[in-house]
Design an enzyme around this catalytic site. Structure first.
Site, PDB file in Angstrom:
ATOM      1  N   ASP A 177       4.400 -15.166  84.444  1.00  0.00           N
ATOM      2  CA  ASP A 177       3.862 -16.102  83.660  1.00  0.00           C
ATOM      3  C   ASP A 177       4.726 -17.721  84.382  1.00  0.00           C
ATOM      4  OD1 ASP A 177       3.689 -17.562  81.054  1.00  0.00           O
ATOM      5  OD2 ASP A 177       5.947 -17.733  80.764  1.00  0.00           O
ATOM      6  N   ASP A 179       5.080 -20.988  82.568  1.00  0.00           N
ATOM      7  CA  ASP A 179       5.983 -22.176  81.765  1.00  0.00           C
ATOM      8  C   ASP A 179       7.169 -21.310  81.310  1.00  0.00           C
ATOM      9  OD1 ASP A 179       4.094 -24.027  82.285  1.00  0.00           O
ATOM     10  OD2 ASP A 179       2.871 -23.463  80.556  1.00  0.00           O
ATOM     11  N   ASN A 220      -1.282 -18.564  79.826  1.00  0.00           N
ATOM     12  CA  ASN A 220      -2.103 -18.936  78.490  1.00  0.00           C
ATOM     13  C   ASN A 220      -1.791 -20.464  78.613  1.00  0.00           C
ATOM     14  OD1 ASN A 220      -2.703 -16.467  77.575  1.00  0.00           O
ATOM     15  ND2 ASN A 220      -1.221 -16.314  76.154  1.00  0.00           N
ATOM     16  N   CYS A 258      -6.015 -18.757  80.991  1.00  0.00           N
ATOM     17  CA  CYS A 258      -7.099 -18.741  79.866  1.00  0.00           C
ATOM     18  C   CYS A 258      -6.744 -19.954  79.150  1.00  0.00           C
ATOM     19  CB  CYS A 258      -6.486 -17.557  78.857  1.00  0.00           C
ATOM     20  SG  CYS A 258      -7.395 -17.578  77.140  1.00  0.00           S
TER      21      CYS A 258
END
Ligand SMILES: [Mg+2]
Length: 358
Positions: A177, A179, A220, A258
């Protein structure tokens, strides 16, 4: 990466290559870069002279076309592993023995227009159909554009070429991931100047890469569809991440994100597994056996749904998320919880080691 001139049949490839520079890839440019970037271009685009002086540089991939001889020679000088050429059916038909030989000297892939696709795929002397990618039907951009589908196609072709040139069976990878895991959580980070790698992240990435594990960022970025910032901003921040990582000696293997909101019902937003599946296909990974590190339980859930193992780090939102674990009746349970990426990397390496011993 390196390419030759801006004109002719490869103009589209040139624009896409310049788009790669905007995505933070290091692009060595033979010819006049100013023609695609009137203002001089990003710092990741370097003009290099033609001729044997090219041997002072190195590149993983040589881009060019449609003549495989010149490209193969350039590739040999920069010790490239792969070659990606913009081709058309007519040029391939004109290749002689030397051209075909040159095509086969490097692990070569082609990018072609859809109209030429059927012609080339039917030509037994042409490239292996498995190594042909099609340009998107909407045509090239008018200027280098990180967000354009052409740039995306070229980036994925390059990654596929590198993964397949490496050979071997599909391997485990580490999904990461962004952040709160890799960089400081800012809440919808959209300014590249605010990107800051978390303490210890670089050392952890070095360990993972040294163990031969590809590192792929899965993020995301719903700020796009929420209207908080344009898509181009995501690429600017990701480019900064690539550049900062490279300055620390880390080349990130892939970045996928995304742009949708949760209510859009897409399949690419975590905990949807579509981005992991795409990355596995591009980079030849086995999802069963892969890992994901994140500061949210949805990161853990994403990789577990795909058959891999998830690590929750206490950086970013991680500590908060860990607290919800105790009272949760359902939801993802991390395979491991630790303070940061350094702890995650140590656990992943120990897990792989004990699997090898077993
Ligand atoms: Mg996060």
């Amino acid at each position: 990466m390196q390419r030759r001139s801006v004109e002719g049949a490869v103009g589209r490839l040139a624009l896409a290559a310049a788009g790669l520079a905007l995505r933070g890839h290091e692009v060595l440019w033979q010819g006049e870069g100013g023609r695609v970037f009137p203002e001089g271009g990003p710092a990741t685009l370097h003009e290099v002279p033609r001729g044997l002086g090219l041997a002072r540089h190195s590149a993983d991939i040589v881009l060019g076309g449609p003549d495989p001889i010149g490209a193969a020679l350039a590739g040999w000088l920069v010790r490239a592993r792969c070659m990606v050429l913009a081709l058309d059916a007519d040029s391939v038909r004109r290749w002689g023995h030397a051209g075909r030989g040159a095509w086969n000297t490097l692990h070569a892939w082609a990018v072609i227009d859809e109209a030429d696709g059927a012609l080339l795929q039917a030509d037994p002397r042409g490239p292996d159909p498995e190594r042909i990618a099609l340009w998107p039907p909407q045509g090239p951009p008018t200027a280098p554009d990180a967000t354009h589908p052409d740039t995306e196609v070229l980036e994925r072709v390059c990654e596929r070429a590198l993964a397949r040139q490496r050979g071997g069976a599909p391997r485990a990878g580490v999904f990461m991931d962004r952040d709160g895991t890799l960089v400081v959580e800012r809440g919808y980070l959209s300014d590249p100047a605010e990107l800051e790698l978390l303490p210890g992240a670089v050392a952890a990435l070095h360990e993972l890469k040294a163990a031969g594990l590809p590192v792929i960022v899965i993020s995301n970025q719903s700020g796009v569809e929420r209207g908080l910032f344009p898509l181009s901003r995501v690429y600017e921040v990701m480019a900064r991440l690539r550049v900062e990582s490279r300055a620390a000696g880390i080349e990130l293997d892939g970045i996928y994100f995304c742009p949708h909101r949760p209510e859009d019902g897409c399949v690419c937003r975590k905990p949807g597994t579509r981005l992991l599946e795409r990355a596995a296909e591009d980079h030849l990974l086995t999802l069963r056996g892969s890992f994901m590190v994140g500061d949210k339980l949805l990161d853990v859930e994403t990789v577990q749904r795909a058959g891999g193992r998830g690590v929750l780090v206490r950086s970013g939102y991680g500590r908060e998320q860990e607290r919800t674990l105790a009272g949760a009746l359902r939801g993802a349970v991390p395979d491991h919880v630790c303070d940061d990426l350094a702890g995650a990397s140590a656990w992943i390496l120990a897990t792989l080691e004990s699997a090898e011993e077993a």
